[in-house]
Structure formats: C-alpha cells, structure tokens
Write a protein that holds these residues in place. Structure first.
Motif, short mmCIF file in Angstrom:
data_model
loop_
_atom_site.label_atom_id
_atom_site.label_comp_id
_atom_site.label_asym_id
_atom_site.label_seq_id
_atom_site.Cartn_x
_atom_site.Cartn_y
_atom_site.Cartn_z
N VAL A 100 -24.44 15.27 -33.70
CA VAL A 100 -24.16 14.85 -35.08
C VAL A 100 -23.44 13.50 -35.03
O VAL A 100 -22.25 13.43 -34.73
N LEU A 101 -24.17 12.44 -35.35
CA LEU A 101 -23.62 11.09 -35.27
C LEU A 101 -23.50 10.45 -36.65
O LEU A 101 -23.26 9.25 -36.76
N THR A 102 -23.69 11.24 -37.70
CA THR A 102 -23.71 10.71 -39.07
C THR A 102 -22.36 10.12 -39.49
O THR A 102 -22.31 9.14 -40.23
N HIS A 103 -21.26 10.73 -39.02
CA HIS A 103 -19.93 10.18 -39.26
C HIS A 103 -19.65 9.98 -40.74
O HIS A 103 -19.02 9.01 -41.16
N ASP A 104 -20.11 10.93 -41.55
CA ASP A 104 -19.91 10.87 -43.00
C ASP A 104 -19.78 12.31 -43.49
O ASP A 104 -20.70 13.11 -43.31
N PRO A 105 -18.65 12.66 -44.13
CA PRO A 105 -18.43 14.06 -44.53
C PRO A 105 -19.53 14.65 -45.39
O PRO A 105 -19.83 15.84 -45.28
N LYS A 106 -20.15 13.84 -46.24
CA LYS A 106 -21.18 14.41 -47.11
C LYS A 106 -22.41 14.86 -46.33
O LYS A 106 -23.19 15.70 -46.79
N PHE A 107 -22.59 14.28 -45.11
CA PHE A 107 -23.64 14.75 -44.22
C PHE A 107 -23.09 15.77 -43.23
O PHE A 107 -23.70 16.81 -42.96
N ASP A 108 -21.92 15.46 -42.64
CA ASP A 108 -21.38 16.25 -41.54
C ASP A 108 -21.09 17.70 -41.92
O ASP A 108 -21.49 18.62 -41.20
N ILE A 109 -20.37 17.90 -43.00
CA ILE A 109 -19.85 19.24 -43.30
C ILE A 109 -20.96 20.24 -43.59
O ILE A 109 -21.00 21.32 -42.95
N PRO A 110 -21.89 19.96 -44.50
CA PRO A 110 -22.97 20.95 -44.70
C PRO A 110 -23.85 21.15 -43.47
O PRO A 110 -24.34 22.25 -43.22
N LEU A 111 -24.01 20.08 -42.68
CA LEU A 111 -24.80 20.18 -41.46
C LEU A 111 -24.10 21.06 -40.44
O LEU A 111 -24.71 21.96 -39.84
N LEU A 112 -22.80 20.82 -40.21
CA LEU A 112 -22.07 21.59 -39.20
C LEU A 112 -21.89 23.04 -39.62
O LEU A 112 -21.83 23.93 -38.75
N GLU A 113 -21.81 23.30 -40.91
CA GLU A 113 -21.71 24.69 -41.37
C GLU A 113 -22.91 25.50 -40.88
O GLU A 113 -22.78 26.64 -40.42
N ILE A 114 -24.09 24.89 -40.96
CA ILE A 114 -25.31 25.57 -40.49
C ILE A 114 -25.37 25.57 -38.98
O ILE A 114 -25.68 26.58 -38.35
#
Length: 300
Positions: A100-114
């Motif tokens: 995960v290299l997005t480095h943006d909470p709006k991408f990171d958090i929902p992605l990492l939850e899954i």
C-alpha cells in the motif's frame, strides 16, 4: 510456492543447496501475486523488483492519468479502480503480497480494513512513523482488532536507511522475503562489506530473519570478526569468498570497490545464484544476468 518448475537439491537431512538428493518439482500453480496500490514513483521500483522475484505484478490506482502501462512497463496488469473496491472483488491467498503506497487516508484506511482481514501473506503500508500512528488510530476507530493490526508492516520495508525509490524497493523485497521465511527453514546469506550500510542490513536481517545463517566477509578481517561476533554469524576470509559462492542461497554486496568483486568466471559452475548488488558503483558485473540460473538485482 513460486509456481516454478525446477530441480531442487537437498542434503540427507533436508539442507538446501546440497547434492545428496535431487528432486524435480513440476509446478502447475500460478505465480504468486504482488498488488501495488498507488501509482507513485516508488511503485515503479517496487513493481520491478516484484517481477524480478517472480511475482505476477498488479498496479492499482484510481487515477487513470497515473495508472498506465507506459509508467509501469514491468507490471503484468494495470487496474484503474479505487483500491478498496478492487481488493474487495478479488480473492487473495497466503502467497499474495499487498503493498500500500497510496499514502492518503481516504485510500489507505478502507483498503487496509479489507486487507488486514484477508488471507494475504504480506501487508505493508508506506508512510512516516507519525502517519503510521495516525493510521493505527483510525483503524482502531473503525473496529479493526489488535490481532489484525499486528499483521501490518508499517512503515513498509526493513529499516535499511533507504532513500531512493530503488533502495526502498529493496527494503520492501527484503521484508517480504523475511516474512515468508520467518517460519521456514533457514537460509544462508553472505554479506560482503561491514560499512555502515552493510552493518545496518545485517542487523536488520538478524532481527527480522531469525533463522537466517549469516556469514560476513570484509577486506579487514578483524572488522568482519567483530561484527560477526555481535550477530552470532560466521566469518569468511574476503580473499576466498568467490570460492564459496555456491554455499549460499543469497549473496549481498555492500562493500566499496573500484572494480567488480563478482564476475562471470566466479559463477560459471554455480547451480543457481541470487545476488543483490547494493554498491554504488556496482560491485557485481551485470553481464552475469545472461546466465539463466543467476538472478541479479541492483539499485541502478
């Protein structure tokens, strides 16, 4: 596990790289997948090393202007989609690496939850330690458990002091390898050089790769002996190391030299070899890549 057909060599007690028993393994499995989320400059280097390690590499980003084959020529597949939406539509297994290299909470958090609730074998996320702390707080707020969070490797990659995209990619690859082999049989690693980078690298390998059998080689023998003693590692005289390359699964060159330390004549008789050249200028002759049984990765 890598989806490759090849002959493996073992000793009578299962030791790797011995000649007592030859086993031909024909694999029908697909290559493991590395999914890189975030089409940033660092992602190109990560995709390159992922392909080198034998992964089927997928780059995913919601921005079509960045997620292009032109920017990521080594990737097997480019996906234009919100990362969490894409991950929710595919099946991942223990052989899958998620970077995960997005480095943006709006991408990171929902992605990492899954991701943290998936079967993925490796999950790493880029960001500073402050970003990491904020990320953990947000994950806890949405109900991600401590056990699930413990699977996250963040900041991503082993701490090798990496600065460039290529160096960061090497640190990520090292962490993926160490995670995979953490509970596997031991791997023998030769480290050439006891400079600042070589010392940091070997210490991290020992910490994150506890089953690794480390061997240190340096022009100044006493430096190699002192560093090896601190790590419970072996010492190999520098003037003889080329005669023992076949004894190691991985050879990492970090020494300083104005000429190649490893050349074609040194690897002609090797059954196989995995070489990591971290020297600037290069320490390993790049022409050894022409040998089918040799894998070489550099920071260039």
């Amino acid at each position: 596990n890598q989806g490759r057909t090849r002959t493996l060599k073992f000793g009578k007690n299962g030791e790797r790289r011995m000649d007592t028993v030859n086993i031909f393994v024909e694999s029908f499995a697909k290559a493991p997948r590395m999914i890189v989320f975030g089409a940033i400059d660092f992602a190109a280097a990560v995709a390159n090393i992922g392909k080198f390690l034998g992964y089927y590499v997928i780059v995913c980003d919601a921005r079509p202007i960045f997620a292009t084959k032109r920017r990521f020529p080594s990737a097997d597949e480019i996906v234009v989609s919100w990362p969490h939406k894409y991950l929710s539509t595919i099946e991942v297994d223990e052989r899958t690496a998620l970077c995960v290299l997005t480095h943006d909470p709006k991408f990171d958090i929902p992605l990492l939850e899954i991701a943290l609730r998936s079967r993925a074998g490796y999950i790493g996320a880029m960001g500073s330690r402050r970003t990491h702390d904020d990320r953990l707080k947000k994950l806890r707020e949405i109900g991600v458990s401590e056990q699930e969070i413990s699977r996250l490797r963040s900041p991503i990659g082993l701490d090798l002091g990496a600065r460039t995209p290529e160096e960061t990619a090497v640190s990520i690859a090292a962490e993926i390898i160490s995670d995979y082999f953490r509970n596997q049989q031991s791997v023998s690693i030769l480290i050439l050089g006891t400079g600042k980078f070589g010392i940091t690298l070997s210490r991290n390998l020992k910490e994150y790769f506890p089953l690794a059998e480390l061997t240190i080689s340096n022009r100044t023998l006493v430096h190699a002996e002192n560093h090896a003693a601190a790590l419970n590692a072996q010492v190999l005289p520098f003037e003889n190391f080329t005669e023992h390359l076949d004894d190691f699964d991985v050879v990492i060159a970090t020494a300083q030299s104005d000429q190649y330390l490893i050349r074609p004549e040194h690897i002609n008789k090797l059954q196989k070899g995995f070489f990591l050249d971290l020297g600037i200028p290069s320490l390993i002759d790049p022409s050894i890549r022409t040998y089918e049984h040799i894998k070489l990765y550099t920071v260039d």
